[in-house]
Design an enzyme around this catalytic site. Structure first.
Site, short mmCIF file in Angstrom:
data_model
loop_
_atom_site.label_atom_id
_atom_site.label_comp_id
_atom_site.label_asym_id
_atom_site.label_seq_id
_atom_site.Cartn_x
_atom_site.Cartn_y
_atom_site.Cartn_z
N LYS A 48 0.85 -1.20 0.00
CA LYS A 48 0.00 0.00 0.00
C LYS A 48 0.88 1.25 0.00
CE LYS A 48 -0.33 -0.33 5.03
NZ LYS A 48 -1.13 -0.93 6.14
N TYR A 268 16.71 29.72 9.55
CA TYR A 268 15.53 30.43 10.07
C TYR A 268 15.48 30.34 11.58
CZ TYR A 268 13.54 30.54 5.33
OH TYR A 268 13.31 30.77 4.00
C1 LIG Z 1 -0.43 -1.91 6.80
C2 LIG Z 1 -1.05 -3.20 7.20
C3 LIG Z 1 -0.26 -4.35 7.28
C4 LIG Z 1 1.25 -4.33 7.19
O1 LIG Z 1 1.73 -3.88 8.42
P1 LIG Z 1 3.31 -3.70 8.73
O2 LIG Z 1 3.31 -3.20 10.13
O3 LIG Z 1 3.82 -2.70 7.76
O4 LIG Z 1 3.95 -5.03 8.56
C5 LIG Z 1 -0.90 -5.56 7.52
N1 LIG Z 1 -2.24 -5.61 7.69
C6 LIG Z 1 -3.02 -4.50 7.66
C7 LIG Z 1 -4.48 -4.63 7.89
C8 LIG Z 1 -2.45 -3.26 7.42
O5 LIG Z 1 -3.21 -2.17 7.40
#
Ligand SMILES: *Cc1c(COP(=O)(O)O)cnc(C)c1O
Length: 375
Positions: A48, A268
């Site tokens: 994702k 800054y």
């Molecule tokens: C993002 C996500 C994962 C992966 O999690 P990590 O901590 O990056 O290994 C797995 N299951 C769900 C439902 C997620 O939202």
């Protein structure tokens, strides 16, 4: 007479303000390490947010070539894009269908993760018209209180099994709240509730562990693991050595080197004052590139293995480093300093920025010139 510039005048490797190298072999090695720990079942990859910022269109095919058959994305848009790259793999969409999008899921052979009875109802209505059973994942909430069926909804589903007619239940899943904290009692509590809830439903394969969850041991493995961040080099277990390989190397380009002394300040807000003769390198990246402003006076870069601290505020397009201790022959306009890599990992940057490696990765900006190696 004016000469038209040609494309060959600009060489990003030589000219870009920063170069981001993404090691696809390291991603594959990390996936193999996680897959090799599983007591049973398959190892998916979570890609994702464009592969946690590293390019899902590069990362996912490299993992598919290594044998990964299951991929998770967050949204329908990400699923449709990934389907173009991976015609064969099983693709799961964590958000599930928004009202009206179910046919798009089916047309692209995307498996929705159904998060409430409303999503189940709409998907089941489509399934009733579909020539073959539609693969489905059902998400049970065991403590995140974000997405997934509540225990009450699980009981309604169990009492009305016709709600699942025409669906092929590929997995029931849940998601761990604190898997990176191995001693947190929530892990076992969630495991117990997950087993209790799924026992009320028709038998189906199960999926619970994210990347850190795999490191909690075989009770958490079930039939499909869903690692994400660990594949990209983030440490799975809080407070323990990191067994994952670093995947990203970020190098920033020095624009200018200058000698300064007290009572001058830098940047800054004059947040850093010089107390003696200091060499400052100004490097061409900033918060617009996802170099978090919280790293002002806290972050570090490396030159030839020598730590060079960020001094002053991070600005939009620039950071300033105290390079007094670095070898002088490595400091000149056009030279590269290491911003992320083996010397200063994604987790190191996250600790200095009071955040997590996930945010460092997904913040890596579009101005960086991206080089993919391996795969
Ligand atoms: C993002 C996500 C994962 C992966 O999690 P990590 O901590 O990056 O290994 C797995 N299951 C769900 C439902 C997620 O939202």
């Amino acid at each position: 007479m004016v000469t038209e510039p040609s494309d060959t005048d600009y060489d990003p490797e030589a000219h870009a303000g920063a170069v981001l190298t993404i090691d696809l072999d390291a991603v594959v090695a990390n996936w193999r390490l996680v897959a090799g720990k599983l007591a049973r079942g398959a190892c998916a990859a979570v890609v994702k947010a464009d592969g946690y910022g590293l390019g899902a269109d590069k990362v996912a095919p490299a993992l598919a070539a290594a044998g990964c058959r299951h991929f998770f994305v967050a949204s329908l848009e990400e699923g449709v894009a990934l389907r173009r790259v991976l015609p064969e793999a099983a693709l799961y969409v964590l958000h599930g269908p928004m009202p009206g999008s179910d046919t798009v899921f089916a047309a692209h052979r995307l498996v929705p993760v159904l998060n409430d009875l409303g999503q189940i109802e709409a998907w089941q209505r489509l399934a009733a018209t579909w020539p073959e059973p539609l693969p489905t994942v059902i998400h049970l909430d065991t403590g995140m209180s974000r997405l997934g069926l509540s225990p009450g909804e699980v009981d309604r589903l169990a009492a009305e099994p016709e709600r699942l007619a025409g669906l092929s239940l590929a997995y029931v899943m849940s998601h761990l709240v604190s898997a990176e904290e191995q001693d947190n009692p929530l892990n076992r509590q969630q495991l117990g509730l997950f087993n209790d809830l799924r026992a009320r439903l028709p038998a189906a394969d199960a999926s619970l562990a994210n990347g850190s969850g795999v490191f909690l041991g075989p009770d958490f493995h079930f039939d499909l693991a869903r690692p994400g961040a660990v594949l990209y080099g983030v440490a799975p277990v809080a407070g323990a050595p990191n067994p994952m390989r670093q995947v990203v190397r970020l190098q920033g380009r020095i624009i200018q080197v200058r000698d300064v002394d007290s009572p001058q300040t830098v940047g800054y807000g004059a947040s850093h004052s010089f107390t003696g003769p200091t060499t400052v390198a100004t490097v061409a990246l900033g918060y617009a590139d996802g170099y978090l402003r919280h790293l002002s006076n806290r972050g570090s870069c490396f030159v030839d293995g020598v730590r060079v601290p960020v001094i002053g505020r991070v600005s939009m397009d620039l950071i300033t480093l105290d390079v007094t201790k670095a070898p002088a022959d490595r400091l000149f306009p056009g030279a590269l300093v290491e911003v992320l890599g083996d010397s200063y990992t994604v987790d190191d940057a996250a600790a200095d920025a009071d955040t997590i490696g996930y945010e460092i990765l997904t913040s890596l900006g579009p101005r960086y010139h991206r080089r993919y190696v391996g795969g």
